[in-house]
Motif scaffolding. Structure first.
Motif, mmCIF file in Angstrom:
data_model
loop_
_atom_site.group_PDB
_atom_site.id
_atom_site.type_symbol
_atom_site.label_atom_id
_atom_site.label_comp_id
_atom_site.label_asym_id
_atom_site.label_seq_id
_atom_site.Cartn_x
_atom_site.Cartn_y
_atom_site.Cartn_z
ATOM 1 N N LYS A 93 0.841 -1.199 0.000
ATOM 2 C CA LYS A 93 0.000 0.000 0.000
ATOM 3 C C LYS A 93 0.877 1.251 0.000
ATOM 4 N N VAL A 94 0.434 2.251 -0.777
ATOM 5 C CA VAL A 94 1.153 3.513 -0.865
ATOM 6 C C VAL A 94 0.180 4.635 -0.522
ATOM 7 N N ASP A 95 0.547 5.442 0.467
ATOM 8 C CA ASP A 95 -0.228 6.642 0.800
ATOM 9 C C ASP A 95 0.102 7.691 -0.264
ATOM 10 N N PRO A 96 -0.913 8.166 -1.010
ATOM 11 C CA PRO A 96 -0.638 9.134 -2.081
ATOM 12 C C PRO A 96 0.151 10.364 -1.613
ATOM 13 N N LYS A 97 0.007 10.739 -0.349
ATOM 14 C CA LYS A 97 0.733 11.901 0.177
ATOM 15 C C LYS A 97 2.209 11.590 0.418
ATOM 16 N N LYS A 98 2.536 10.315 0.551
ATOM 17 C CA LYS A 98 3.924 9.906 0.805
ATOM 18 C C LYS A 98 4.439 9.027 -0.333
ATOM 19 N N ARG A 99 3.873 9.213 -1.520
ATOM 20 C CA ARG A 99 4.190 8.356 -2.668
ATOM 21 C C ARG A 99 5.685 8.293 -2.953
ATOM 22 N N LEU A 100 6.340 9.423 -3.095
ATOM 23 C CA LEU A 100 7.758 9.438 -3.459
ATOM 24 C C LEU A 100 8.601 8.773 -2.368
ATOM 25 N N GLU A 101 8.330 9.118 -1.139
ATOM 26 C CA GLU A 101 9.079 8.554 -0.006
ATOM 27 C C GLU A 101 8.905 7.027 0.061
ATOM 28 N N THR A 102 7.667 6.561 -0.095
ATOM 29 C CA THR A 102 7.402 5.126 -0.054
ATOM 30 C C THR A 102 8.058 4.420 -1.234
ATOM 31 N N ARG A 103 7.935 5.011 -2.418
ATOM 32 C CA ARG A 103 8.537 4.380 -3.596
ATOM 33 C C ARG A 103 10.050 4.265 -3.442
ATOM 34 N N GLN A 104 10.685 5.301 -2.929
ATOM 35 C CA GLN A 104 12.135 5.250 -2.733
ATOM 36 C C GLN A 104 12.510 4.172 -1.714
ATOM 37 N N GLY A 105 11.732 4.068 -0.651
ATOM 38 C CA GLY A 105 11.993 3.036 0.366
ATOM 39 C C GLY A 105 11.810 1.635 -0.192
ATOM 40 N N VAL A 106 10.747 1.448 -0.958
ATOM 41 C CA VAL A 106 10.487 0.139 -1.568
ATOM 42 C C VAL A 106 11.585 -0.183 -2.579
ATOM 43 N N GLU A 107 11.982 0.806 -3.376
ATOM 44 C CA GLU A 107 13.057 0.578 -4.352
ATOM 45 C C GLU A 107 14.362 0.212 -3.652
ATOM 46 N N ALA A 115 15.195 -7.423 -6.270
ATOM 47 C CA ALA A 115 13.791 -7.465 -6.686
ATOM 48 C C ALA A 115 13.537 -6.231 -7.540
ATOM 49 N N LYS A 116 12.333 -6.168 -8.125
ATOM 50 C CA LYS A 116 12.029 -4.984 -8.918
ATOM 51 C C LYS A 116 10.555 -4.633 -8.813
ATOM 52 N N ILE A 117 10.292 -3.351 -8.908
ATOM 53 C CA ILE A 117 8.919 -2.870 -8.950
ATOM 54 C C ILE A 117 8.415 -3.119 -10.364
ATOM 55 N N ILE A 118 7.303 -3.840 -10.480
ATOM 56 C CA ILE A 118 6.796 -4.169 -11.815
ATOM 57 C C ILE A 118 5.473 -3.488 -12.134
ATOM 58 N N ASP A 119 4.843 -2.872 -11.125
ATOM 59 C CA ASP A 119 3.584 -2.182 -11.372
ATOM 60 C C ASP A 119 3.433 -1.064 -10.354
ATOM 61 N N VAL A 120 3.000 0.091 -10.842
ATOM 62 C CA VAL A 120 2.770 1.240 -9.973
ATOM 63 C C VAL A 120 1.333 1.673 -10.154
ATOM 64 N N GLY A 121 0.555 1.581 -9.077
ATOM 65 C CA GLY A 121 -0.831 2.018 -9.097
ATOM 66 C C GLY A 121 -0.988 3.303 -8.320
ATOM 67 N N ALA A 122 -2.191 3.830 -8.288
ATOM 68 C CA ALA A 122 -2.454 5.076 -7.576
ATOM 69 C C ALA A 122 -2.205 4.929 -6.076
ATOM 70 N N GLU A 123 -2.501 3.737 -5.543
ATOM 71 C CA GLU A 123 -2.353 3.542 -4.098
ATOM 72 C C GLU A 123 -1.550 2.296 -3.736
ATOM 73 N N ASN A 124 -0.812 1.763 -4.720
ATOM 74 C CA ASN A 124 -0.029 0.562 -4.421
ATOM 75 C C ASN A 124 1.141 0.401 -5.388
ATOM 76 N N LEU A 125 2.075 -0.448 -4.992
ATOM 77 C CA LEU A 125 3.189 -0.884 -5.827
ATOM 78 C C LEU A 125 3.205 -2.403 -5.788
ATOM 79 N N ILE A 126 3.607 -3.030 -6.894
ATOM 80 C CA ILE A 126 3.794 -4.478 -6.890
ATOM 81 C C ILE A 126 5.266 -4.756 -7.161
ATOM 82 N N VAL A 127 5.847 -5.573 -6.296
ATOM 83 C CA VAL A 127 7.257 -5.938 -6.383
ATOM 84 C C VAL A 127 7.349 -7.407 -6.757
ATOM 85 N N GLU A 128 8.285 -7.719 -7.658
ATOM 86 C CA GLU A 128 8.531 -9.104 -8.095
ATOM 87 C C GLU A 128 9.914 -9.516 -7.598
#
Length: 172
Positions: A93-107, A115-128
């Motif tokens: 789950k990704v909080d839209p207000k913290k999108r960049l911060e969460t994406r950087q942490g997940v990356e 691993a790699k991020i394979i899908d980016v949604g409005a409120e989520n990321l999928i990692v493979e």
């Protein structure tokens, strides 16, 4: 209680997976994971089964599965002489207000596990991620500790023996 990984080479016919799993259920044996897919030769399917039990039960499983009509070959994949892999998809789950911060942490976490991020949604990321069983478990633990995991899907173990000594050739 021991765990074993068996690799089966079976005829690629309808119902073969059902017959194999039926043998396990009739005998009260547990399947911890099972994967199946067609081989380079479309006449055959390779099935990897992870099961557990005491030595006698595991020997019985190998013998009884080997007697099934569709089974052309069965081998135990020794961890020392084999390569095991498992695929996992993790939806975070990704909080839209913290999108960049969460994406950087997940990356960052994904990169540490290759691993790699394979899908980016409005409120989520999928990692493979693909790795051995223990690395998959470690990745899942880290993600569940640091993020809200919405969904998770695992394939179960698949594997091949190392080298060419144990390759099975089926003649017509």
């Amino acid at each position: 209680m021991q765990k074993r990984v068996f690799q089966l080479l079976v005829d690629n016919t309808s119902g073969v997976l059902s017959r194999i799993s039926g043998l396990f259920s009739r005998r009260g044996y547990n399947i911890e994971s099972i994967t199946a897919g067609v081989t380079a030769d479309p006449r055959f399917t390779r099935i990897t089964i992870v099961t557990s039990g005491d030595e006698d039960i595991l020997e019985q499983i190998e013998k009884q599965v080997g007697k099934l009509v569709d089974v052309r070959d069965i081998k135990e994949l020794d961890p020392e002489d084999s390569v095991y892999r498992e695929l996992v998809l993790v939806k975070v789950k990704v909080d839209p207000k913290k999108r960049l911060e969460t994406r950087q942490g997940v990356e960052f976490l994904a990169n540490n596990f290759r691993a790699k991020i394979i899908d980016v949604g409005a409120e989520n990321l999928i990692v493979e991620f693909t790795g051995n069983h223990s690395k998959v478990n470690a990745l899942i633990q880290r993600f569940t500790e640091e993020y809200e995991v919405l969904e998770l899907a695992r394939t179960g173990i698949t594997g091949l023996g190392r080298g060419i000594e144990n390759v099975t050739y089926i003649e017509d």
